[in-house]
Design a protein around this motif. Structure first.
Motif, PDB file in Angstrom:
ATOM      1  N   GLY A 128      -9.710  -0.409   7.447  1.00 23.74           N
ATOM      2  CA  GLY A 128     -10.039  -0.073   6.273  1.00 23.74           C
ATOM      3  C   GLY A 128     -10.462   1.789   6.205  1.00 23.74           C
ATOM      4  O   GLY A 128     -11.236   2.003   5.165  1.00 23.74           O
ATOM      5  N   SER A 129     -10.051   2.444   7.131  1.00 25.01           N
ATOM      6  CA  SER A 129     -10.160   3.721   7.083  1.00 25.01           C
ATOM      7  C   SER A 129      -9.125   4.492   6.127  1.00 25.01           C
ATOM      8  O   SER A 129      -8.029   4.362   5.789  1.00 25.01           O
ATOM      9  N   THR A 130      -9.649   5.620   5.589  1.00 26.68           N
ATOM     10  CA  THR A 130      -8.971   6.591   4.602  1.00 26.68           C
ATOM     11  C   THR A 130      -8.064   7.655   5.625  1.00 26.68           C
ATOM     12  O   THR A 130      -7.393   8.492   4.918  1.00 26.68           O
ATOM     13  N   THR A 131      -8.141   7.712   7.013  1.00 29.70           N
ATOM     14  CA  THR A 131      -7.464   8.428   7.687  1.00 29.70           C
ATOM     15  C   THR A 131      -6.241   7.902   8.166  1.00 29.70           C
ATOM     16  O   THR A 131      -6.059   6.664   8.077  1.00 29.70           O
ATOM     17  N   THR A 149       1.013  -1.206   0.016  1.00 33.03           N
ATOM     18  CA  THR A 149      -0.132  -0.059   0.002  1.00 33.03           C
ATOM     19  C   THR A 149       0.774   1.327   0.035  1.00 33.03           C
ATOM     20  O   THR A 149       0.718   2.345  -0.875  1.00 33.03           O
ATOM     21  N   TYR A 190      -1.193   6.242   7.337  1.00 27.10           N
ATOM     22  CA  TYR A 190      -2.435   5.909   6.581  1.00 27.10           C
ATOM     23  C   TYR A 190      -2.490   4.084   6.111  1.00 27.10           C
ATOM     24  O   TYR A 190      -3.513   3.604   6.206  1.00 27.10           O
ATOM     25  N   ALA A 191      -1.324   3.766   5.497  1.00 29.71           N
ATOM     26  CA  ALA A 191      -1.152   2.343   5.169  1.00 29.71           C
ATOM     27  C   ALA A 191      -1.376   1.561   6.340  1.00 29.71           C
ATOM     28  O   ALA A 191      -2.335   0.575   6.050  1.00 29.71           O
ATOM     29  N   LYS A 207      -5.991  11.982   7.601  1.00 32.64           N
ATOM     30  CA  LYS A 207      -5.656  12.773   6.564  1.00 32.64           C
ATOM     31  C   LYS A 207      -4.753  14.094   7.028  1.00 32.64           C
ATOM     32  O   LYS A 207      -4.771  14.499   8.165  1.00 32.64           O
ATOM     33  N   LYS A 267      -5.345   1.786   7.469  1.00 27.59           N
ATOM     34  CA  LYS A 267      -6.163   1.336   6.394  1.00 27.59           C
ATOM     35  C   LYS A 267      -6.257  -0.203   6.403  1.00 27.59           C
ATOM     36  O   LYS A 267      -7.616  -0.744   5.983  1.00 27.59           O
ATOM     37  N   HIS A 268      -5.257  -1.006   6.961  1.00 33.96           N
ATOM     38  CA  HIS A 268      -5.303  -2.413   6.924  1.00 33.96           C
ATOM     39  C   HIS A 268      -5.961  -2.843   8.347  1.00 33.96           C
ATOM     40  O   HIS A 268      -6.097  -4.074   8.489  1.00 33.96           O
TER      41      HIS A 268
END
Length: 298
Positions: free
Chosen positions: A292-295, A215, A284-285, A297, A288-289
């Motif tokens: 599953g968040s996009t934060t 990622t 973030y990477a 930011k 995300k795992h």
């Protein structure tokens, strides 16, 4: 119990930070192209579970992973070179073929894993060291019939292959030192819960290593299908212990105290020189795992 923060003299902290940064840079400068090949999830999980079974301290399991990785790379490279040299000398029937060497590696794989956990337990200066009887009992439970002599020889093989350079600093050491520096710089941190969160996330990053770094690579190259050259160049990022430690602390802080998260990232940038952007991307990477968040930011 975790480490006791705030009791180390400033000059010791500074010297240790310089030493760790130098060690990290030296390792990255001489990085094998096969680095990371023996940090697959199944291997890491085996070592973590065995370390837990034998009640080893936190540092031992990471030390065992790093020892096994470096040993296996050196062993495979040495065996391959020996096999190739024999083939060039037109003596293919003398000694072992590359195929039989691979069988040898396969047949001793679990034994080497156990030996690396044993060695790590001795290197950690922890009271609970793994003796030969304990290791043999475990191997026998897996239906292996090694003798105590073979177990001792296996440990010696690991030590000799690594030229007795076994005291490798793990990412946990980087995490602990950076937390010490942050505390010394009066950066407000929830010390105990933050340390525990860092350990949990470090475990997670070891167990999902390829997923996280894949990622991160796609973010770095801004492409969902990186080229082979980009993957090869990214290897130093995957093996950078300082970056991993910074990313783990950043992510832990974001989870526990998002209000002070950016402040901590700035402090980490001043301490290590790792840019805030790189730290944001790493966090973030990881997140995300996890969820599953996009934060986080920017």
């Amino acid at each position: 119990p975790g480490p006791a923060f705030g009791v180390v003299a400033p000059e010791v902290i500074e010297d240790t930070l310089i030493d760790l940064a130098t060690e990290n840079e030296h390792y990255l400068s001489e990085l094998s192209e096969h680095a990371g090949c023996f940090k697959e999830t199944e291997i890491v999980e085996f070592i973590f579970l065995l370390s837990e079974k034998w009640h080893l301290d936190q540092s031992s399991k990471y030390q065992a992973v790093e020892l096994f990785e470096r040993f296996m790379i050196k062993q495979v490279e040495q065996m391959y070179k020996s096999s190739r040299d024999k083939a060039k000398s037109c003596e293919p029937r003398q000694g072992s073929s590359w195929s039989s060497l691979k069988d040898q590696i396969y047949n001793t794989f679990v034994l080497r894993l156990v030996s690396c956990v044993q060695l790590a337990s001795k290197l950690s200066l922890h009271y609970n060291r793994v003796n030969s009887d304990t290791a043999l009992k475990f191997l026998q439970s897996l239906k292996y019939s090694y003798t105590k002599q073979e177990l001792l020889e296996s440990e010696l093989t690991v030590l000799e292959t690594l030229q007795f350079q076994t005291n490798v600093s793990t990412p946990l050491a980087y995490v602990e030192l950076l937390l010490e520096v942050l505390g010394h710089n009066r950066c407000l941190l929830p010390a105990k819960p933050l340390y525990q969160m860092c350990v949990e996330l470090l475990d997670f990053s070891y167990l999902t290593r390829n997923t996280i770094y894949n990622t991160l690579l796609k973010i770095a190259v801004e492409n969902s299908t990186p080229s082979k050259l980009q993957v090869a160049k990214f290897l130093t990022v995957k093996e950078d212990s300082m970056l991993l430690a910074v990313g783990i602390i950043s992510t832990s802080m974001f989870i526990l105290d998002p209000g002070h998260w950016k402040e901590v990232v700035k402090h980490l940038n001043c301490i290590t020189g790792i840019t805030s952007q790189s730290t944001f991307e790493f966090s973030y990477a990881v997140l995300k795992h996890i969820i599953g968040s996009t934060t986080p930011k920017q």
